[in-house]
Design a protein around this motif. Structure first.
Motif, PDB file in Angstrom:
ATOM      1  N   LEU A 183       6.988  -6.378  -5.223  1.00  0.00           N
ATOM      2  CA  LEU A 183       8.302  -6.196  -4.634  1.00  0.00           C
ATOM      3  C   LEU A 183       9.249  -5.425  -5.543  1.00  0.00           C
ATOM      4  O   LEU A 183      10.409  -5.235  -5.212  1.00  0.00           O
ATOM      5  CB  LEU A 183       8.924  -7.562  -4.294  1.00  0.00           C
ATOM      6  CG  LEU A 183       8.228  -8.343  -3.176  1.00  0.00           C
ATOM      7  CD1 LEU A 183       8.886  -9.705  -2.999  1.00  0.00           C
ATOM      8  CD2 LEU A 183       8.254  -7.579  -1.870  1.00  0.00           C
ATOM      9  N   GLY A 184       8.746  -4.978  -6.703  1.00  0.00           N
ATOM     10  CA  GLY A 184       9.580  -4.234  -7.629  1.00  0.00           C
ATOM     11  C   GLY A 184       9.855  -2.832  -7.144  1.00  0.00           C
ATOM     12  O   GLY A 184       9.505  -2.439  -6.032  1.00  0.00           O
ATOM     13  N   ALA A 185      10.497  -2.033  -8.018  1.00  0.00           N
ATOM     14  CA  ALA A 185      10.853  -0.661  -7.650  1.00  0.00           C
ATOM     15  C   ALA A 185       9.598   0.158  -7.327  1.00  0.00           C
ATOM     16  O   ALA A 185       9.614   1.013  -6.458  1.00  0.00           O
ATOM     17  CB  ALA A 185      11.629  -0.001  -8.784  1.00  0.00           C
ATOM     18  N   MET A 186       8.496  -0.106  -8.040  1.00  0.00           N
ATOM     19  CA  MET A 186       7.226   0.547  -7.757  1.00  0.00           C
ATOM     20  C   MET A 186       6.168  -0.532  -7.605  1.00  0.00           C
ATOM     21  O   MET A 186       5.986  -1.355  -8.494  1.00  0.00           O
ATOM     22  CB  MET A 186       6.838   1.504  -8.893  1.00  0.00           C
ATOM     23  CG  MET A 186       5.557   2.295  -8.617  1.00  0.00           C
ATOM     24  SD  MET A 186       5.099   3.375  -9.996  1.00  0.00           S
ATOM     25  CE  MET A 186       6.469   4.526  -9.985  1.00  0.00           C
ATOM     26  N   THR A 187       5.498  -0.580  -6.476  1.00  0.00           N
ATOM     27  CA  THR A 187       4.540  -1.639  -6.194  1.00  0.00           C
ATOM     28  C   THR A 187       3.298  -1.504  -7.078  1.00  0.00           C
ATOM     29  O   THR A 187       3.016  -0.447  -7.636  1.00  0.00           O
ATOM     30  CB  THR A 187       4.102  -1.609  -4.726  1.00  0.00           C
ATOM     31  OG1 THR A 187       3.381  -0.393  -4.484  1.00  0.00           O
ATOM     32  CG2 THR A 187       5.294  -1.692  -3.794  1.00  0.00           C
ATOM     33  N   LEU A 188       2.564  -2.619  -7.173  1.00  0.00           N
ATOM     34  CA  LEU A 188       1.341  -2.627  -7.962  1.00  0.00           C
ATOM     35  C   LEU A 188       0.340  -1.610  -7.413  1.00  0.00           C
ATOM     36  O   LEU A 188      -0.290  -0.877  -8.174  1.00  0.00           O
ATOM     37  CB  LEU A 188       0.731  -4.033  -7.952  1.00  0.00           C
ATOM     38  CG  LEU A 188      -0.569  -4.217  -8.738  1.00  0.00           C
ATOM     39  CD1 LEU A 188      -0.362  -3.885 -10.202  1.00  0.00           C
ATOM     40  CD2 LEU A 188      -1.086  -5.651  -8.570  1.00  0.00           C
ATOM     41  N   SER A 189       0.208  -1.541  -6.085  1.00  0.00           N
ATOM     42  CA  SER A 189      -0.730  -0.588  -5.497  1.00  0.00           C
ATOM     43  C   SER A 189      -0.307   0.847  -5.771  1.00  0.00           C
ATOM     44  O   SER A 189      -1.154   1.729  -5.965  1.00  0.00           O
ATOM     45  CB  SER A 189      -0.846  -0.826  -3.987  1.00  0.00           C
ATOM     46  OG  SER A 189       0.414  -0.684  -3.355  1.00  0.00           O
ATOM     47  N   GLU A 190       1.001   1.094  -5.812  1.00  0.00           N
ATOM     48  CA  GLU A 190       1.466   2.449  -6.108  1.00  0.00           C
ATOM     49  C   GLU A 190       1.207   2.806  -7.563  1.00  0.00           C
ATOM     50  O   GLU A 190       0.844   3.944  -7.876  1.00  0.00           O
ATOM     51  CB  GLU A 190       2.948   2.581  -5.785  1.00  0.00           C
ATOM     52  CG  GLU A 190       3.456   4.004  -5.923  1.00  0.00           C
ATOM     53  CD  GLU A 190       4.870   4.184  -5.391  1.00  0.00           C
ATOM     54  OE1 GLU A 190       5.466   5.239  -5.665  1.00  0.00           O
ATOM     55  OE2 GLU A 190       5.362   3.262  -4.715  1.00  0.00           O
ATOM     56  N   ARG A 191       1.391   1.844  -8.470  1.00  0.00           N
ATOM     57  CA  ARG A 191       1.079   2.108  -9.882  1.00  0.00           C
ATOM     58  C   ARG A 191      -0.389   2.476 -10.045  1.00  0.00           C
ATOM     59  O   ARG A 191      -0.747   3.421 -10.742  1.00  0.00           O
ATOM     60  CB  ARG A 191       1.401   0.866 -10.727  1.00  0.00           C
ATOM     61  CG  ARG A 191       2.884   0.586 -10.909  1.00  0.00           C
ATOM     62  CD  ARG A 191       3.070  -0.464 -11.998  1.00  0.00           C
ATOM     63  NE  ARG A 191       4.467  -0.844 -12.123  1.00  0.00           N
ATOM     64  CZ  ARG A 191       5.029  -1.889 -11.519  1.00  0.00           C
ATOM     65  NH1 ARG A 191       4.287  -2.654 -10.731  1.00  0.00           N
ATOM     66  NH2 ARG A 191       6.298  -2.167 -11.680  1.00  0.00           N
ATOM     67  N   ARG A 192      -1.241   1.680  -9.394  1.00  0.00           N
ATOM     68  CA  ARG A 192      -2.666   1.962  -9.483  1.00  0.00           C
ATOM     69  C   ARG A 192      -2.985   3.317  -8.863  1.00  0.00           C
ATOM     70  O   ARG A 192      -3.792   4.082  -9.408  1.00  0.00           O
ATOM     71  CB  ARG A 192      -3.448   0.858  -8.767  1.00  0.00           C
ATOM     72  CG  ARG A 192      -3.440  -0.475  -9.490  1.00  0.00           C
ATOM     73  CD  ARG A 192      -4.094  -1.551  -8.643  1.00  0.00           C
ATOM     74  NE  ARG A 192      -4.173  -2.817  -9.352  1.00  0.00           N
ATOM     75  CZ  ARG A 192      -4.496  -3.971  -8.786  1.00  0.00           C
ATOM     76  NH1 ARG A 192      -4.747  -4.008  -7.465  1.00  0.00           N
ATOM     77  NH2 ARG A 192      -4.562  -5.066  -9.491  1.00  0.00           N
TER      78      ARG A 192
END
Length: 280
Positions: A180-189
């Motif tokens: 739910l942060g500014a950049m999601t975990l899936s987006e980081r990956r």
């Protein structure tokens, strides 16, 4: 670097497919094969002027034959060891999706090598921006490598689009809260994998612009391709009959909506990249 010994143009040598196939044959040193289509299949003008068109543009032997069916086209492709097939979109209507004709739909499903569906273009060098939609899979990497080779051939830039499918949350686990942060975990990956994915293009000296979007993959890819200044879409066909044919469900939906030229790369089978791609 693209490698092709034999290129087949489906249509007249004076059509857009003939012009584009002749340009590719000249640049790769390939023999150009011209297959005039029956009137029911023709997407471009029929007939040719011996003093102009593909024959004059390519210092190679042009083989002309008349097919009787899609099966006959496929038979010729195998017998002549064709590396790349080039076909037109219809001339009698406005911009249409790559799968707008019975011929292109059949060949997209059954052809086992790269397939280039072009539009009406007076200048084959008008291709300056390529779009590569990718799920970051191994077959998609093969398509990206072809896009890099095409970009070098046309001196073009590449947009690489990765879509992260939106999935509704059913519980706020620690992983959910992180997402739910500014950049999601899936987006980081996704961004991390995309950076590694693009290294080959950067090493080849090609301008590559990555894009990450969220939502339904077919919707986002279609919107990006149709609204952007995209001259050619390079797509991997790595689905199965169980999931919508060789294009898969996403690819099938995209090619039913996008009105851009298409360079379709098979997940396996003959490649235009030569031994290095096969070894990789």
């Amino acid at each position: 670097m693209l490698h092709a010994a034999h290129i087949l143009c489906l249509g007249s040598s004076t059509s857009a497919a003939g012009t584009q196939a002749a340009q590719l044959a000249r640049r790769t040193g390939a023999t150009l094969h011209v297959m005039p289509l029956p009137s029911g299949w023709a997407a471009g003008p029929t007939g040719s002027d011996p003093g102009s068109g593909a024959e004059a543009a390519v210092p190679a032997h042009v083989v002309e034959t008349q097919p009787r069916s899609v099966t006959a086209v496929l038979q010729y492709v195998g017998d002549a060891d064709i590396d790349l097939v080039v076909a037109d979109t219809p001339l009698d209507r406005g911009p249409v999706p790559p799968l707008a004709t019975d011929l292109t739909r059949a060949l997209t499903r059954r052809l086992d090598r790269p397939f280039f569906i072009v539009e009406r273009q007076d200048d084959p060098d008008a291709i300056q921006r390529l779009l590569v939609p990718t799920d970051l899979s191994v077959p998609a990497l093969r398509a990206f490598r072809h896009a890099v080779a095409l970009a070098r051939l046309y001196d073009a830039a590449i947009d690489v689009l990765h879509v992260i499918e939106s999935v509704p949350y059913v519980a706020l686990t620690p992983t959910d809260r992180l997402s739910l942060g500014a950049m999601t975990l899936s987006e980081r990956r996704g961004r991390r994998r995309l950076r590694a994915f693009l290294q080959e293009g950067e090493a080849a000296g090609v301008q590559v612009q990555p894009h990450i979007m969220r939502g339904a993959a077919a919707d986002q890819i279609s919107r990006f391709a149709n609204q952007g200044d995209v001259d050619l879409m390079v797509l991997s066909a790595h689905g199965s009959d169980a999931e919508g044919g060789p294009l898969g469900p996403v690819g099938t939906r995209v090619l039913g909506r996008v009105t851009r030229p298409l360079f379709l790369v098979r997940a396996s089978g003959p490649s235009l990249l030569g031994p290095p791609d096969d070894a990789a």
